[in-house]
Design an enzyme around this catalytic site. Sequence first.
Site, PDB file in Angstrom:
ATOM      1  CB  THR A 156     -18.261 -99.698   9.996  1.00  0.00           C
ATOM      2  OG1 THR A 156     -19.136 -98.579   9.924  1.00  0.00           O
ATOM      3  CG2 THR A 156     -17.246 -99.477  11.092  1.00  0.00           C
ATOM      4  CE  LYS A 182     -17.770 -95.459   9.991  1.00  0.00           C
ATOM      5  NZ  LYS A 182     -18.800 -95.932  11.024  1.00  0.00           N
ATOM      6  CB  THR A 193     -20.753 -93.905  14.310  1.00  0.00           C
ATOM      7  OG1 THR A 193     -21.515 -94.452  15.373  1.00  0.00           O
ATOM      8  CG2 THR A 193     -20.073 -92.634  14.760  1.00  0.00           C
ATOM      9  CD  GLU A 280     -27.822 -98.060   7.176  1.00  0.00           C
ATOM     10  OE1 GLU A 280     -26.956 -98.656   7.795  1.00  0.00           O
ATOM     11  OE2 GLU A 280     -28.903 -97.705   7.663  1.00  0.00           O
ATOM     12  CG  ASN A 403     -31.060-100.302   8.893  1.00  0.00           C
ATOM     13  OD1 ASN A 403     -30.045-100.302   9.575  1.00  0.00           O
ATOM     14  ND2 ASN A 403     -31.248 -99.472   7.889  1.00  0.00           N
ATOM     15  CB  SER A 408     -27.148-106.324  17.684  1.00  0.00           C
ATOM     16  OG  SER A 408     -27.955-107.193  18.438  1.00  0.00           O
TER      17      SER A 408
END
Lengths: 408, 408
Positions: A156, A182, A193, A280, A403, A408
Amino acid sequence: MSDAVSPLALPFPDMPPIAGVTARTVRAGYKDWGRTDLTFVELVEGTAVAGVFTRNLCCSSEVELGRQNVALGRARALVVNAGNSNAFTGYRGREAVEAIMEQVAAHLGAPREQVFVSSTGVIGVPLPKDKARAGIAAAFDAPAVGWEQAARTIGTTDTFAKGATASAIVGGVTVHLSAIIKGSGMIAPDMATMLGYIFTDADVSPAFLQAALSAANTRTFSCITVDSDTSTSDTVMAFATGQAGNPRIADATSPGADAFAAALHDVCRQLAHLVVRDGEGAQKFIAVAVSGAVSDDSARRIALAIANSPLVKTAIAGEDANWGRVVMAVGKAGEPADRDRLSIGFGGTWAAREGQPLADYDEAPVAAHLKGREISIEVDIGLGDGRATVWTCDLTHGYIAINADYRS
Amino acid sequence: MSDAVSPLALPFPDMPPIAGVTARTVRAGYKDWGRTDLTFVELVEGTAVAGVFTRNLCCSSEVELGRQNVALGRARALVVNAGNSNAFTGYRGREAVEAIMEQVAAHLGAPREQVFVSSTGVIGVPLPKDKARAGIAAAFDAPAVGWEQAARTIGTTDTFAKGATASAIVGGVTVHLSAIIKGSGMIAPDMATMLGYIFTDADVSPAFLQAALSAANTRTFSCITVDSDTSTSDTVMAFATGQAGNPRIADATSPGADAFAAALHDVCRQLAHLVVRDGEGAQKFIAVAVSGAVSDDSARRIALAIANSPLVKTAIAGEDANWGRVVMAVGKAGEPADRDRLSIGFGGTWAAREGQPLADYDEAPVAAHLKGREISIEVDIGLGDGRATVWTCDLTHGYIAINADYRS
């Protein structure tokens, strides 16, 4: 897959196919994108299965059902959906998973309990059953693909495709392990995830496969952290097709059991490091090695406290040998530690020994070490023989940008 | 004090002097700076003392000695050094603290055990004894100063001076509390240790003062977090001079005991909020209110897991009503929770109820709320009557800039 590849990325390895495993990928269209987002892996009859799953109490239906069915020990198929995590979606989410299991089981003529499903992506939106159904039907007829394509399709927010391979000799027969994973960040429930799948042609009992995977997990996946957060869907599964023709590994006393477990551990370690390397905003890969704790468990908790400390992680981002922040993190772990016995080093050079700054501390090699991509922090607690290593990455502006700016 | 004042700063309040308390400030020169950095507070004979201290096992000598001597119940003086934390400095650090205690005790003709010392600033460098000695000698002759000057002098990376006041009626007599605190970030051991001091003219037994402070601490200082890190020096102390002439509060059954405890709690809550408002890089003040947990303790642990989650904190920085990240944080707290009973709201508007996104979720008021400076996150666990509120701030580029760029 994101465009900006992590500076810590490794190239995708040359990985052998595994007899009894066929992967196919299609675009189910879980999001409005052109990429493939559904992976269907068919496994030969008799494949053994094992799994470790998130400890997050708010886990998804996929995880609940997976944990339950892995105990039965057999698998015929794996479906991975990317773009929608199906987490926190109540009974509608559960229905979607059960519908996928039914459809695949009917196609293969297999028990429903042998079909495993994972989903990763946005939270709170039930997986669209119609898209899943059409995607899976298309996947039955799709051409087989290689490992790298499968690794890309389960991804993702990953910035590079992740795979690992190893082999072992079991009773004179070479068995192979090929694995994909992943995850980028440990772990954003929205999109990052961690999902890992290890495939092997070894003939292994489900019980030993589970024991070996659980043991490897303790020293690999349980020893990585990016931001201390824990996904509602984290999953690592191992599938053993038994096609290699090795004498069966029934338990830890079987010939080749140790070699197989070592190869599995090696693959898990590689996979775990790849997730950290795609952390990240990560600019540096950090190994935190703790020795001299009262037990290995205590060492691991101390190492995790250091690796999860925002102050330690920002210090490394700033290439600052700030051992005071490491002291603080040791102290807050709540494990046995004595300020006056503590030693702290960077890249093999001690900065403080037995509770005090080193009188002849040579900052030059430490400064040079901290400018690199691969950082090590060494901590000796000075109390016992417990040791553990944990891996993490630095905390940078990139983490905030990813982030705080993601919607979302 | 830094130049860029936090956008969440509050003005320094008008605070009454406390009879029996005299503060003086001087420049000891712990760093190469022009500001005052040593605060000397003289307390009238018979002053009662109480304290709560960091749980960090690698605490400083100041904390070790303070914790030990507070148990004796009496104080005559407080010395606060800013610019050097004296933490992780072994026996030399301990010698410096003992020298200060000796010098002040000799000057006042008081027992050494009634002199309390705190230090905040860089770690790993023993407090220079000569500078401390000269500074204290100068402080004996320095003019008395007001609360704001004292608050500025104990500060390090603070961007504004922090004070709080309250009063209570005890047996018909009004007693006053005036308090100062420093800290910006919870808590960088280098420079941002939390040090708080509450002064009151009430006549209170040391035992009740300690009980009231410990109780207030549980619901105030223990309920704030900026980055989950814990300083090696965090200290909050209360000093009661007994000069108000109220009937003595001996224990919880004494007249006015409840009123006094409520005022102390009020002051502690104000002080705790001020520290969060000066959180490193903070742009938003966040209250996390958890209800419906199996106990108050459980609620507090869940609220802290949410408040410490980098993913939740970056979501608020990005003004994103990302309730999925809140679900994740609830799940990782390890406390009893059931995904299908969980409700999550922002600013009084539910986004998800009983495990599912709200069908008629109205995003407009939530979006408007998240654009403000004061954010609330409401979580109902749906299992019991336990509740707790925790306060934190968002995680921004400013935090990274401050902590990655600071050099030890």
